[in-house]
Design a protein around this motif. Structure first.
Motif, short mmCIF file in Angstrom:
data_model
loop_
_atom_site.label_atom_id
_atom_site.label_comp_id
_atom_site.label_asym_id
_atom_site.label_seq_id
_atom_site.Cartn_x
_atom_site.Cartn_y
_atom_site.Cartn_z
N VAL A 640 -6.28 -5.47 0.30
CA VAL A 640 -6.50 -6.82 0.82
C VAL A 640 -5.57 -7.79 0.09
CG1 VAL A 640 -8.19 -8.65 1.21
CG2 VAL A 640 -8.90 -6.23 1.25
N GLU A 641 -4.80 -8.60 0.87
CA GLU A 641 -3.93 -9.64 0.28
C GLU A 641 -4.80 -10.87 0.01
OE1 GLU A 641 0.55 -11.07 1.09
OE2 GLU A 641 -0.87 -11.70 2.65
N ILE A 642 -5.12 -11.07 -1.27
CA ILE A 642 -6.01 -12.18 -1.63
C ILE A 642 -5.24 -13.46 -1.93
CG2 ILE A 642 -7.84 -10.68 -2.46
CD1 ILE A 642 -6.81 -11.20 -5.31
N LEU A 643 -3.94 -13.33 -2.26
CA LEU A 643 -3.04 -14.46 -2.49
C LEU A 643 -1.69 -14.07 -1.90
CD1 LEU A 643 -3.89 -15.32 -6.22
CD2 LEU A 643 -4.48 -16.71 -4.21
N PRO A 644 -0.81 -15.02 -1.63
CA PRO A 644 0.50 -14.66 -1.08
C PRO A 644 1.20 -13.64 -1.97
CG PRO A 644 0.17 -17.03 -0.94
CD PRO A 644 -0.98 -16.49 -1.73
N ASN A 645 1.54 -12.49 -1.37
CA ASN A 645 2.26 -11.42 -2.04
C ASN A 645 1.45 -10.75 -3.16
OD1 ASN A 645 4.66 -11.88 -0.49
ND2 ASN A 645 5.04 -13.66 -1.80
N VAL A 646 0.15 -10.97 -3.20
CA VAL A 646 -0.69 -10.35 -4.22
C VAL A 646 -1.88 -9.70 -3.51
CG1 VAL A 646 -2.13 -10.68 -6.26
CG2 VAL A 646 -0.02 -12.03 -5.97
N ASP A 647 -2.01 -8.37 -3.64
CA ASP A 647 -3.17 -7.71 -3.03
C ASP A 647 -3.87 -6.79 -4.04
OD1 ASP A 647 -0.71 -5.91 -1.25
OD2 ASP A 647 -1.84 -5.08 -2.94
N GLY A 648 -5.09 -6.50 -3.69
CA GLY A 648 -5.89 -5.59 -4.50
C GLY A 648 -6.58 -4.57 -3.60
N MET A 649 -7.27 -3.61 -4.21
CA MET A 649 -7.92 -2.57 -3.42
C MET A 649 -9.44 -2.65 -3.52
SD MET A 649 -7.72 1.57 -3.56
CE MET A 649 -9.16 1.63 -4.60
N VAL A 650 -10.07 -2.54 -2.33
CA VAL A 650 -11.51 -2.39 -2.25
C VAL A 650 -11.80 -0.89 -2.06
CG1 VAL A 650 -13.65 -3.09 -1.11
CG2 VAL A 650 -11.66 -4.63 -1.10
N HIS A 651 -12.41 -0.27 -3.06
CA HIS A 651 -12.73 1.15 -2.91
C HIS A 651 -13.78 1.31 -1.81
CE1 HIS A 651 -14.32 5.16 -3.99
NE2 HIS A 651 -13.04 5.37 -4.36
N ILE A 652 -13.77 2.45 -1.14
CA ILE A 652 -14.68 2.68 -0.02
C ILE A 652 -16.14 2.49 -0.44
CG2 ILE A 652 -14.78 5.19 -0.44
CD1 ILE A 652 -14.88 5.53 2.63
N ILE A 686 -5.33 -4.59 -9.19
CA ILE A 686 -6.50 -5.45 -9.00
C ILE A 686 -7.60 -4.67 -8.29
CG2 ILE A 686 -7.32 -7.60 -7.97
CD1 ILE A 686 -4.36 -8.55 -8.07
N ARG A 687 -8.81 -4.70 -8.85
CA ARG A 687 -9.99 -4.04 -8.29
C ARG A 687 -10.84 -5.09 -7.59
NH1 ARG A 687 -11.82 1.21 -7.27
NH2 ARG A 687 -14.10 1.23 -7.27
N LEU A 688 -11.18 -4.83 -6.32
CA LEU A 688 -11.95 -5.77 -5.51
C LEU A 688 -13.28 -5.14 -5.08
CD1 LEU A 688 -9.07 -6.98 -3.15
CD2 LEU A 688 -9.81 -8.05 -5.29
N SER A 689 -14.24 -6.02 -4.77
CA SER A 689 -15.53 -5.54 -4.27
C SER A 689 -16.04 -6.49 -3.19
CB SER A 689 -16.57 -5.46 -5.39
OG SER A 689 -17.85 -5.15 -4.87
N ARG A 690 -16.25 -5.91 -1.98
CA ARG A 690 -16.89 -6.67 -0.90
C ARG A 690 -18.41 -6.62 -1.06
NH1 ARG A 690 -18.49 -5.20 4.56
NH2 ARG A 690 -18.48 -7.04 5.92
N GLN A 691 -18.91 -5.51 -1.59
CA GLN A 691 -20.35 -5.32 -1.77
C GLN A 691 -20.92 -6.40 -2.71
OE1 GLN A 691 -21.43 -1.57 -3.50
NE2 GLN A 691 -23.63 -1.81 -3.07
N ALA A 692 -20.12 -6.78 -3.75
CA ALA A 692 -20.59 -7.79 -4.70
C ALA A 692 -20.86 -9.12 -4.01
CB ALA A 692 -19.57 -7.96 -5.82
N VAL A 693 -20.01 -9.43 -3.01
CA VAL A 693 -20.21 -10.68 -2.28
C VAL A 693 -21.43 -10.59 -1.37
CG1 VAL A 693 -19.15 -12.28 -0.64
CG2 VAL A 693 -17.72 -11.16 -2.37
N SER A 711 -9.76 3.05 -10.22
CA SER A 711 -8.76 2.85 -9.16
C SER A 711 -8.53 1.36 -8.97
CB SER A 711 -9.25 3.46 -7.84
OG SER A 711 -9.50 4.83 -8.02
N GLY A 712 -7.52 1.01 -8.24
CA GLY A 712 -7.26 -0.42 -8.01
C GLY A 712 -6.07 -0.66 -7.14
N GLY A 713 -5.89 -1.91 -6.75
CA GLY A 713 -4.78 -2.29 -5.89
C GLY A 713 -3.57 -2.70 -6.69
N ARG A 714 -2.51 -2.96 -6.00
CA ARG A 714 -1.27 -3.41 -6.64
C ARG A 714 -0.81 -4.71 -5.99
NH1 ARG A 714 -0.60 2.07 -5.60
NH2 ARG A 714 -0.35 3.39 -7.44
N PRO A 715 -0.20 -5.55 -6.77
CA PRO A 715 0.38 -6.74 -6.17
C PRO A 715 1.47 -6.36 -5.18
CG PRO A 715 0.33 -6.88 -8.58
CD PRO A 715 0.00 -5.49 -8.20
N SER A 716 1.74 -7.29 -4.27
CA SER A 716 2.85 -7.16 -3.33
C SER A 716 2.74 -5.90 -2.50
CB SER A 716 4.20 -7.19 -4.06
OG SER A 716 4.29 -8.37 -4.83
#
Length: 754
Positions: A640-652, A686-693, A711-716
């Motif tokens: 998921v791109e959370i900022l311009p050119n910066v994304d992270g990963m939401v694990h399943i 970057i590690r993201l969580s939709r479940q936390a929200v 695990s985690g996402g990578r920018p750009s």
């Protein structure tokens, strides 16, 4: 032909050695020298031709040519060669001309040409003063009759101490830039810019400079005695004194009567032209060959009458006393769409100045031999023929227009706020609408009004006045606010500009062989009194700068960004910054120190551009919630791109509150989801969580429930490593050149150095 032997002479000026060499170069010129200070060298040659018939003036031409090879540079023009002279070269030409001209024999009509050019420029020592001294030395050893020598120096002041011929670096620290030329006995020429210097300090600087130039006089006299050529005989046209006396008896009383009658400039000129035509016809009725002599005799008598009225009776051509100023009226906001405008009228002299604000990127780029790279405050002066009731072809700016614009610019530079406080490029244009003397000083007054009308927070208002001099022997009269006839028939045009507290600019043009420091002291005090009077008149119209800019003027907002984020704002090839400007109708300029200037004419565009820039430079924070777009899905999660050119990963496992069999059961590419940043590892993933929200967890709860935190996402877009590096490329800048560059700010005049 064997190699000629060079003659070398030296002088110690201000504790440094100036070297003059002659005899090796330009052997066919009347006189030729090179003059050196440090590694800066100027060549000068002076040559005299024959008499130009049918002219009533001295045909002297002085040219300074700026050669870019002197600084090891190729000209920046399309043809990569020097074209028309730059403004700097023209100003130096005028600087050389002014002290030379008064010392030639009166009524000389031989053509004389002085040419100077730069041979070497070391970026430490300015070339202008060297050129004046080189021209004088070339004339001294030539066969041209001339009443020199002259010496010239620059005087600076650092921490209250005067310094002779300061370097460019020292000039930056100095609150005074005084250029002075003179003979052994007296001062001939003054050109000065200052940071509000009191009159008594200015007089001290003038005397200090005049004393410092004496070694230059000594060495040139030595050169003339040892290697100077014999002076050629020239024809000096003189008037028949009996003819002048007959003319005096015929017209002196009539001239007096016409001067006493109420008149405007044009009415007086028409009246005197009519009288001249009538009297010359009388004197040439029997001999038409006397036409030229009779005309000159009439002009000689007119000059005598005007000067004698001033010296003997204290009455000027328009009836004023020596210290009286012509009626003044002012107006602002003349142009509804200009960013600022000021109209200044003094007698029959009228100047309208209009101001324009621009972004830092619109500063003037300079291509010359000084370290100054750009200029953010520009003043241009236009003198159209209708201002004097004449018809002439328009052929671009004259030397006089360039010189007057530079003088007005110099007068206002000290009060212009520094770029960090007022981040605008400023261009002022002074349109002379009517002229009867002192238009350059009227331009200073009109420009102050225009700046205040614009809303520029100037440090203090500036006014200017032109002083004149009538001198016969030991008798003299200093005139305040001279008009055209007094300038033409007088001995001095002494322009002084400044605030209530002191002088910001000074220029003296003199037609006689010099004036003393005592006389200049009196002229400066008289000018100060006049300046205070003029300032009071101006402030009746607008007492202070407007508190805000005009609605249609650009508003510039400054934000500071990390240097490593500049590339993210600019984007590949400038793609992102161009898109922001086009979509928000703004202009954006970025300095290499991370200062971003946003120029907009409406608040909506400014705030939109600012928000987009802030989003581009935002750094993801652990625990913060973002709404972003899914840019990629895999079997184990979604990026998921959370900022311009910066994304992270939401694990399943973090996609939903319930167990998810397949990522695409919940999200797909292009979907927008809200996520929490639960972790950023050392490589920037970057590690993201939709479940936390969805569950409303705190950061600690989210991290505790994240079963796969490794695990985690990578920018750009998940590119291999590289942290939060923006997509603009390996270095900030992305490909589009930014305004500002690595140039330092000048708090005194808006110039930036190389």
């Amino acid at each position: 032909m064997s190699k000629p032997e060079a003659k070398i002479y030296t002088a110690q000026v201000g504790g440094r050695t100036i070297t003059i060499e002659t005899g090796k170069l330009a052997g066919q010129a009347g006189g030729a020298v090179t003059l050196r200070l440090g590694d800066s060298i100027v060549f000068a040659a002076a040559t005299m031709g024959g008499v130009r018939e049918g002219i009533d003036f001295f045909p002297l031409s002085v040219d300074y040519e700026e050669r870019m090879y002197a600084g090891g540079r190729i000209p920046g023009s399309f043809f990569r060669r020097e074209g028309k002279p730059s403004d700097e070269a023209i100003l130096i030409s005028r600087l050389i001309d002014r002290p030379l001209r008064p010392l030639f024999p009166k009524n000389m009509r031989n053509e004389v040409q002085v040419i100077c050019f730069s041979l070497s420029a070391d970026k430490d020592n300015p070339l202008d003063i060297l050129a004046v001294n080189a021209a004088s030395a070339a004339l001294m050893i030539s066969d041209i009759p001339w009443g020199g020598p002259i010496g010239a120096v620059r005087v600076g002041r650092i921490n209250g101490e005067f310094i002779i011929n300061p370097t460019f670096d020292q000039k930056e620290q100095s609150d005074l830039d005084l250029r002075i030329a003179g003979t052994r006995e007296a001062i001939l020429m003054v050109e000065c810019g200052a940071d509000i210097i009191p009159e008594d300090v200015m007089v001290e600087a003038l005397m200090f400079g005049h004393q410092a130039l004496q070694p230059l006089i000594d060495v040139q006299e030595k050169m003339a005695a040892e290697i100077g050529k014999p002076k050629r005989e020239v024809t000096i046209e003189t008037l028949d004194e009996s003819l002048v006396e007959r003319m005096r008896q015929r017209v002196a009383a009539e001239i007096e009567a016409r001067l006493d009658a109420p008149h405007t400039k044009s009415e007086l000129n028409e009246s005197l032209d009519e009288l001249r035509e009538t009297v010359v016809a009388e004197f040439t009725a029997e001999d038409e060959t006397l036409t030229k002599a009779a005309t000159e005799a009439f002009d000689q008598v007119l000059k005598e009458v005007v000067r004698n009225r001033i010296l003997n009776r204290g009455i000027r051509p328009d009836g004023r006393t020596p210290t009286e100023i012509r009626p003044i009226w002012c107006e602002v906001d003349v142009s509804p769409r200009a960013h600022g405008s000021g109209l200044f009228t003094r007698g029959e002299t009228q100047v309208l100045t209009l101001a324009t604000l621009g972004t830092p990127k619109e500063a003037q780029e300079l291509d010359n031999l000084t370290p100054i790279e750009t200029k953010r405050y520009m003043h241009h002066y236009n003198f159209p023929p209708y201002s004097t009731g004449e018809v002439k072809p328009l052929r671009g700016q004259s030397r006089r227009e360039i010189g007057h614009g530079a003088l007005a610019e110099r007068a206002l530079v000290p009060v212009i706020p520094p770029e960090k406080e007022f981040p605008y490029t400023l261009r002022l244009v002074s349109e002379v609408l009517s002229s009867n003397g002192s238009t350059s000083m009227a331009s200073v007054c009109g420009s102050t009004l225009a700046l205040m009308d614009t809303g520029v927070p100037i440090k203090a208002p500036v006014a200017g006045v032109a002083m004149g001099l009538i001198k016969e022997g030991d008798r003299f009269q200093i005139l305040t606010d001279i008009q055209g006839m007094e300038d033409h028939l007088g001995d001095m045009d002494f322009k002084v500009a400044g605030t209530r507290e002191g002088i910001t600019a000074l220029q003296m043009d003199i037609k006689i062989k010099g004036i003393t420091a005592e006389l200049m002291t009196q002229a400066l005090e008289q000018a100060r009194q006049a300046r205070l009077f003029i300032l009071d008149k101006m402030l009746e119209v607008i007492p202070a700068p407007r508190p805000s800019l005009k609605p249609h003027a650009p508003r510039i907002t400054i934000i500071q960004v990390p240097v490593d984020k500049i590339g993210a704002i600019i984007g590949p090839g400038g793609k992102i910054i161009r898109a922001i400007q086009e979509e928000t109708n703004t202009k954006i300029d970025i300095d290499d120190d991370g200062t971003v200037y946003i120029a907009a004419t409406d608040g909506i565009g400014e705030s939109s551009a600012r928000e987009r820039i802030e989003s581009l430079i935002e750094i993801p924070q652990v625990g913060r919630i973002y709404t972003g777009k899914v840019v990629r899905v895999t079997d184990f999660g979604a990026f998921v791109e959370i900022l311009p050119n910066v994304d992270g990963m939401v694990h399943i496992s973090q996609l939903d509150s319930e167990r998810v069999a397949s990522v695409q059961d919940v999200v797909d590419v292009g979907d927008e989801i809200t996520v929490m940043v639960t972790g950023i590892d050392e490589s920037g993933k970057i590690r993201l969580s939709r479940q936390a929200v969805l569950e409303g967890w705190s950061l600690e709860e989210a991290q505790a429930n994240d079963r796969n935190g490794r695990s985690g996402g990578r920018p750009s877009g998940g590119r291999p490593s590289g942290g939060n590096r923006p997509s603009g490329g390996g270095r900030p800048g992305g490909g589009e050149r930014r305004g500002g560059g690595d140039r330092g700010f000048d708090n005194r005049g808006g110039q930036r150095r190389r």
